[in-house]
Design a protein around this motif. Structure first.
Motif, PDB file in Angstrom:
ATOM      1  N   GLN A   1      -1.332  -3.447   2.141  1.00 23.64           N
ATOM      2  CA  GLN A   1      -1.065  -4.867   1.939  1.00 23.64           C
ATOM      3  C   GLN A   1      -2.270  -5.717   2.318  1.00 23.64           C
ATOM      4  N   GLN A   2      -2.988  -5.294   3.345  1.00 21.31           N
ATOM      5  CA  GLN A   2      -4.171  -6.042   3.769  1.00 21.31           C
ATOM      6  C   GLN A   2      -5.303  -5.899   2.742  1.00 21.31           C
TER       7      GLN A   2
ATOM      8  N   ALA B   1      -4.447  -8.091  -0.201  1.00 22.50           N
ATOM      9  CA  ALA B   1      -4.700  -9.507   0.072  1.00 22.50           C
ATOM     10  C   ALA B   1      -6.194  -9.809  -0.021  1.00 22.50           C
TER      11      ALA B   1
ATOM     12  N   GLU C   1      -7.133  -9.947  -3.648  1.00 25.80           N
ATOM     13  CA  GLU C   1      -6.701 -11.203  -4.245  1.00 25.80           C
ATOM     14  C   GLU C   1      -7.656 -12.334  -3.863  1.00 25.80           C
ATOM     15  N   GLY C   2      -8.184 -12.282  -2.644  1.00 16.06           N
ATOM     16  CA  GLY C   2      -9.141 -13.288  -2.191  1.00 16.06           C
ATOM     17  C   GLY C   2     -10.566 -13.004  -2.598  1.00 16.06           C
TER      18      GLY C   2
ATOM     19  N   THR D   1       2.132  -6.601  -8.448  1.00 16.18           N
ATOM     20  CA  THR D   1       1.058  -7.097  -7.590  1.00 16.18           C
ATOM     21  C   THR D   1       1.501  -7.260  -6.140  1.00 16.18           C
ATOM     22  N   SER D   2       2.738  -6.913  -5.869  1.00 22.41           N
ATOM     23  CA  SER D   2       3.241  -6.934  -4.504  1.00 22.41           C
ATOM     24  C   SER D   2       4.298  -5.850  -4.373  1.00 22.41           C
TER      25      SER D   2
END
Length: 577
Positions: free
Chosen positions: A39-40, A43, A46-47, A364-365
């Motif tokens: 998950q990290q 993220a 995504e950033g 995406t999640s």
């Protein structure tokens, strides 16, 4: 499966210890509470950045030492070992593996090959101090427009003043040193120059960052070498120092490609491992009546095929990386085979696994979102100045030589070292050892002899490969007899595909023949299934997947999933919670 290693083989023990430390420090990718979990990384992707905690971990581990030769204070002595260590990084995030690691290696290897002692010490010092490097390789005739560059350099004092632009370069802003291939009055030359992160890099203007579909955490942007012109950045002209002789840049690039093509794709198997593990978790979670559950023959077949393809790719990666040590004159061809074939196989693998996942392949999640990230990242790893077209050109050149090559050398322990995954007894890697074209093709030469040792289903699949080898030789003789203008058409491309597959089959058969005395690799089931997969790509009507070996591979796949072990030749223990 427990790996059995010779207790006196300290080099292999050290490699396994480093991998175990990385896996332990990264922890369980699937643990939602892990600050270095999936998950990290999602993220961070995504950033459009690399995960800071992961970079700090690699700083503490000293990952850059893996790219620095032992004699310069680092840990690099075997290309296959380098790739295995980096798989632990690519298994989590391809952008991290590429942005933190592989990009610096691609630049540094040019310095190791052609730099002066002072330049080598300088590059080693930068990397061991956690600095970054980047490289603008020359553009081959089969140009890649995404990476298009036009750099020039003119003599200026003790070096060459650099001008022009590089349109897309990974790690550009963070690079303390650049390896540049530029047009000089003497011809294409390689230069070692300060990067934007170096105090002397003020004459470099950073161009806007280019968004990418995959490896979004990598900062890909262009560089403009303005030479200190007023209004164009105001910096001092950037001066590079020659790496090797002036005008020798193209030849130098050709000599280091075997060291980069094979190692980079071998590292990428960590991404495919994560994709297969994610799909296995999904299949195990489905209800019995679901078409994506393990009760579905289609799902079981897709998982076994993907596992098998990873083993095929790893056999080829092993041979290609070790060839730089054992068969330097053949390493250029074997590196090109890896660069050409592995992206195609892995793309097929990802497509097959996405069918099992269905709509979750695009999530995406959630628990399976890492799959879509991996599916976006993997194709990006096949880009580069030595892409598919350039690699295929190397293979076609080999096809034209094949009818005149000498008979294979007698089988000996030197050739066997290509195929032993845990054998650390390799001679030093000599980049200039491939200066002469190969006078034989050891992989194809080993195929018929290895096939004679096969039995049962393995012998059936090996026989198909031997038959196809005869077809290849006849096709190569026909191709060589054609006028030069007719040698690069569709027929040559089809023969290149056939050649690459036969080399991969020979690699699998060689690994099985020189197998360890115990464990999963010692049995014939994986090899029979691997050769069947290769043979089916050559002639779908000639062979079919044997049921019993496939069942054994499914059992091994599920065992490795439950035991948290990798899906390559090494069955490496992965990070746990």
């Amino acid at each position: 499966m427990t790996t059995v290693v010779d207790p006196v083989d300290s080099s292999e023990v050290a490699v396994q210890e480093r991998i175990a430390r990385l896996e332990h420090d990264f922890g369980d990718l699937d643990d939602p509470g892990n600050p270095l979990g999936a998950q990290q990384f999602l993220a961070a992707d995504e950033g459009q950045r690399l995960l800071p905690a992961a970079e700090r971990l690699l700083d503490a581990f000293g990952l850059n030492a893996e790219f620095v030769p032992v004699e310069l204070g680092g840990r690099l002595d075997r290309l296959d070992a380098l790739a295995r260590v980096l798989r632990a990084v690519f298994r989590r995030d391809a952008a991290l593996g590429l942005g933190y690691g592989l990009t610096s290696y691609l630049a540094a290897v040019v310095v190791w090959a052609a730099g002066t002692p002072g330049q080598r010490q300088e590059a080693a010092g930068l990397l061991l101090a956690q600095g970054r490097m980047a490289c603008a390789y020359p553009e081959p005739p089969e140009r890649n427009d995404f990476l298009h560059n036009r750099l020039t350099a003119v003599p200026s004092g003790t070096g060459y003043r650099v001008g022009g632009r590089k349109e897309a370069l990974n790690n550009a802003a963070r690079a303390g040193a650049l390896v540049l291939f530029a047009d000089t009055p003497e011809g294409p030359s390689a230069l070692l120059a300060p990067g934007p992160a170096h105090p002397d890099g003020g004459g470099i203007r950073l161009l806007p960052r280019r968004p990418t579909v995959g490896v979004r955490g990598c900062a890909v942007q262009g560089l403009a070498f303005d030479g200190g012109r007023d209004g164009d950045g105001g910096g001092r002209p950037v001066t590079g120092r020659l790496l090797g002789a002036a005008g020798d840049g193209t030849r130098l690039a050709e000599h280091v490609f075997p060291l980069t093509r094979s190692a980079g794709l071998s590292m990428a198997l960590g991404c495919a491992d994560t994709a297969l593990r994610t799909t296995t978790a999904f299949a195990r979670s489905r209800r019995q009546r679901s078409p994506s559950s393990l009760h579905s023959s289609r799902t079981r077949t897709a998982l076994v095929n993907a596992f098998t393809d990873l083993l095929v790719c790893d056999c080829l990666s092993l041979v290609a990386t070790r060839a730089a040590h054992v068969l330097p004159r053949e390493s250029r061809t074997l590196g090109a085979v890896a660069k050409y074939l592995l992206p195609m196989i892995l793309t097929e693998t990802m497509d097959d696994l996405s069918i099992v996942l269905g709509s979750e392949a695009y999530a995406t999640s959630g628990s399976y979102a890492i799959f879509q990230k991996t599916a976006r990242d993997l194709p990006m790893l096949g880009l580069g100045s030595a892409g598919a077209s350039a690699s295929r050109a190397v293979l076609v050149a080999q096809l034209l030589r094949l009818p005149s090559l000498a008979a294979p050398a007698p089988d000996d322990d030197g050739l066997a070292r290509l195929f032993r995954p845990f054998d650390a007894a390799l001679p030093p890697c000599e980049p200039w050892g491939n200066d002469l074209p190969a006078d034989r093709d050891s992989l194809l030469g080993s195929l018929e002899e290895s096939a004679r040792h096969a039995e049962g289903p393995l012998a059936d699949a090996a026989a198909v490969l031997v038959t196809q080898l005869g077809v290849l030789r006849a096709g190569c003789a026909e191709l060589a007899a054609r006028p030069a203008a007719e040698r690069l058409g569709p027929r040559a491309c089809a023969l290149a595909d056939r050649y690459a597959l036969l080399v991969a089959g020979a690699a699998c058969l060689g690994v099985w023949r020189h197998r360890p005395p115990a464990g999963f690799l010692a049995g014939p089931d994986w090899a029979a299934t691997a050769l069947t997969r290769v043979a089916a790509r050559l002639d779908r009507s000639a062979v079919r997947m044997p049921a019993e070996p496939a069942d054994h591979l499914l059992a091994e796949l599920l065992h490795r999933f439950d035991d948290a072990r990798s899906y390559d030749l090494y069955a490496t223990a992965l990070g746990r919670s």
